[in-house]
Design a protein around this motif. Structure first.
Motif, PDB file in Angstrom:
ATOM      1  N   ARG A   1     -38.102   8.071  13.942  1.00 24.41           N
ATOM      2  CA  ARG A   1     -38.493   6.668  13.860  1.00 24.41           C
ATOM      3  C   ARG A   1     -37.764   6.064  12.677  1.00 24.41           C
ATOM      4  O   ARG A   1     -37.748   6.621  11.587  1.00 24.41           O
ATOM      5  CB  ARG A   1     -39.993   6.518  13.690  1.00 24.41           C
ATOM      6  CG  ARG A   1     -40.725   6.849  14.989  1.00 24.41           C
ATOM      7  CD  ARG A   1     -42.154   6.386  15.038  1.00 24.41           C
ATOM      8  NE  ARG A   1     -42.283   4.964  14.807  1.00 24.41           N
ATOM      9  CZ  ARG A   1     -43.338   4.419  14.190  1.00 24.41           C
ATOM     10  NH1 ARG A   1     -44.317   5.160  13.755  1.00 24.41           N
ATOM     11  NH2 ARG A   1     -43.396   3.108  14.011  1.00 24.41           N
TER      12      ARG A   1
ATOM     13  N   ASP B   1     -41.502   6.417   0.415  1.00 26.81           N
ATOM     14  CA  ASP B   1     -42.432   5.293   0.228  1.00 26.81           C
ATOM     15  C   ASP B   1     -42.366   4.321   1.400  1.00 26.81           C
ATOM     16  O   ASP B   1     -43.402   3.845   1.884  1.00 26.81           O
ATOM     17  CB  ASP B   1     -42.141   4.555  -1.081  1.00 26.81           C
ATOM     18  CG  ASP B   1     -42.540   5.361  -2.308  1.00 26.81           C
ATOM     19  OD1 ASP B   1     -43.253   6.381  -2.163  1.00 26.81           O
ATOM     20  OD2 ASP B   1     -42.117   4.970  -3.420  1.00 26.81           O
TER      21      ASP B   1
ATOM     22  N   THR C   1     -44.135   5.870   4.315  1.00 26.36           N
ATOM     23  CA  THR C   1     -45.588   5.824   4.112  1.00 26.36           C
ATOM     24  C   THR C   1     -46.119   4.430   4.429  1.00 26.36           C
ATOM     25  O   THR C   1     -47.104   4.289   5.160  1.00 26.36           O
ATOM     26  CB  THR C   1     -45.948   6.220   2.664  1.00 26.36           C
ATOM     27  OG1 THR C   1     -45.525   7.562   2.441  1.00 26.36           O
ATOM     28  CG2 THR C   1     -47.441   6.098   2.406  1.00 26.36           C
ATOM     29  N   GLU C   2     -45.478   3.410   3.879  1.00 25.15           N
ATOM     30  CA  GLU C   2     -45.905   2.021   4.120  1.00 25.15           C
ATOM     31  C   GLU C   2     -45.881   1.674   5.599  1.00 25.15           C
ATOM     32  O   GLU C   2     -46.720   0.916   6.081  1.00 25.15           O
ATOM     33  CB  GLU C   2     -45.009   1.052   3.349  1.00 25.15           C
ATOM     34  CG  GLU C   2     -45.200   1.088   1.855  1.00 25.15           C
ATOM     35  CD  GLU C   2     -44.117   0.298   1.119  1.00 25.15           C
ATOM     36  OE1 GLU C   2     -43.476  -0.575   1.733  1.00 25.15           O
ATOM     37  OE2 GLU C   2     -43.922   0.571  -0.082  1.00 25.15           O
ATOM     38  N   ALA C   3     -44.930   2.230   6.331  1.00 17.26           N
ATOM     39  CA  ALA C   3     -44.785   1.930   7.757  1.00 17.26           C
ATOM     40  C   ALA C   3     -45.663   2.822   8.632  1.00 17.26           C
ATOM     41  O   ALA C   3     -45.706   2.642   9.853  1.00 17.26           O
ATOM     42  CB  ALA C   3     -43.321   2.089   8.162  1.00 17.26           C
ATOM     43  N   GLY C   4     -46.347   3.795   8.015  1.00 14.54           N
ATOM     44  CA  GLY C   4     -47.181   4.698   8.794  1.00 14.54           C
ATOM     45  C   GLY C   4     -46.381   5.721   9.590  1.00 14.54           C
ATOM     46  O   GLY C   4     -46.847   6.229  10.609  1.00 14.54           O
ATOM     47  N   ILE C   5     -45.175   6.025   9.116  1.00 12.40           N
ATOM     48  CA  ILE C   5     -44.311   7.004   9.793  1.00 12.40           C
ATOM     49  C   ILE C   5     -44.483   8.356   9.116  1.00 12.40           C
ATOM     50  O   ILE C   5     -44.251   8.497   7.917  1.00 12.40           O
ATOM     51  CB  ILE C   5     -42.829   6.561   9.762  1.00 12.40           C
ATOM     52  CG1 ILE C   5     -42.654   5.243  10.515  1.00 12.40           C
ATOM     53  CG2 ILE C   5     -41.931   7.657  10.339  1.00 12.40           C
ATOM     54  CD1 ILE C   5     -41.268   4.631  10.401  1.00 12.40           C
ATOM     55  N   ALA C   6     -44.886   9.335   9.899  1.00  9.78           N
ATOM     56  CA  ALA C   6     -45.097  10.679   9.364  1.00  9.78           C
ATOM     57  C   ALA C   6     -43.772  11.434   9.281  1.00  9.78           C
ATOM     58  O   ALA C   6     -43.026  11.492  10.250  1.00  9.78           O
ATOM     59  CB  ALA C   6     -46.073  11.448  10.252  1.00  9.78           C
TER      60      ALA C   6
ATOM     61  N   HIS D   1     -42.350  13.837   2.839  1.00  4.17           N
ATOM     62  CA  HIS D   1     -43.503  13.470   2.017  1.00  4.17           C
ATOM     63  C   HIS D   1     -43.919  14.612   1.079  1.00  4.17           C
ATOM     64  O   HIS D   1     -44.317  14.355  -0.053  1.00  4.17           O
ATOM     65  CB  HIS D   1     -44.672  13.032   2.918  1.00  4.17           C
ATOM     66  CG  HIS D   1     -44.452  11.684   3.514  1.00  4.17           C
ATOM     67  ND1 HIS D   1     -44.271  11.480   4.847  1.00  4.17           N
ATOM     68  CD2 HIS D   1     -44.335  10.462   2.943  1.00  4.17           C
ATOM     69  CE1 HIS D   1     -44.079  10.202   5.086  1.00  4.17           C
ATOM     70  NE2 HIS D   1     -44.110   9.560   3.941  1.00  4.17           N
TER      71      HIS D   1
END
Length: 175
Positions: A61, A150, A153-158, A163
């Motif tokens: 993604r 970061d 994380t903000e976009a909700g992508i794992a 991470h």
């Protein structure tokens, strides 16, 4: 006709080119990995850092940017100057599906597994060893990893591996 550009690393948070729109998108058959030794942007030949590449398998993604036709040649020239410094990436057109469901063909840079800068799959400790302290003309390797993590994380992508690496970098900085 518009140009679509798929970003999966620093292009997501620092595209550096004009675009009309950006949207999250998924590329199937490739995944994001810190698998490229950086000799220029985030390291040197004597102290290589690591940058992201699109490696085969899985899915990624990222962000697809829509570039106006009038900007096409300038943007492609800019991307080639930025991404093709050592020719570790192959410039390809890939099918991506946007978050809104549109299927588009996007310009992307995928890692050349035969290039001497291809690092392959490194352990977390090996990756950390390359990232910590490496720097190149675009700055510190740690900043690159943290900025990418970061944004994800903000976009909700794992991206568990990225991470985990970011968490280890932050722990080291706090110690």
């Amino acid at each position: 006709m518009s140009l679509f550009v798929f970003g999966y690393g620093s292009l997501m948070w620092r595209p550096g080119f004009p675009y009309e729109r950006k949207e999250f998108a998924t590329l199937r058959g490739r995944h994001r990995r810190l698998c490229v030794y950086s000799f220029v942007h985030r390291g040197t030949e004597t102290r290589p850092g690591l940058v992201l590449g699109l490696d085969r398998g899985g899915a990624c993604r990222g962000i697809v940017f829509t570039v106006a036709e009038a900007e096409r040649s300038n943007v492609v020239a800019y991307l080639r100057a930025r991404e093709q410094v050592t020719l570790v990436y192959k410039e390809v057109v890939v099918p991506v599906v946007t978050a809104s469901g549109a299927a588009v063909e996007a310009l992307a840079y995928v890692v050349d597994r035969t290039h001497r800068q291809y690092a392959g799959k490194l352990s977390l400790d090996e990756t950390l060893g390359h990232v910590c302290g490496a720097a190149g003309m675009s700055g510190a390797n740690e900043d690159y990893v943290l900025a990418t993590a970061d944004l994800l994380t903000e976009a909700g992508i794992a991206d568990p591996r990225l991470h985990t690496l970011a968490a280890r970098l932050r722990q080291r900085a706090a110690a």
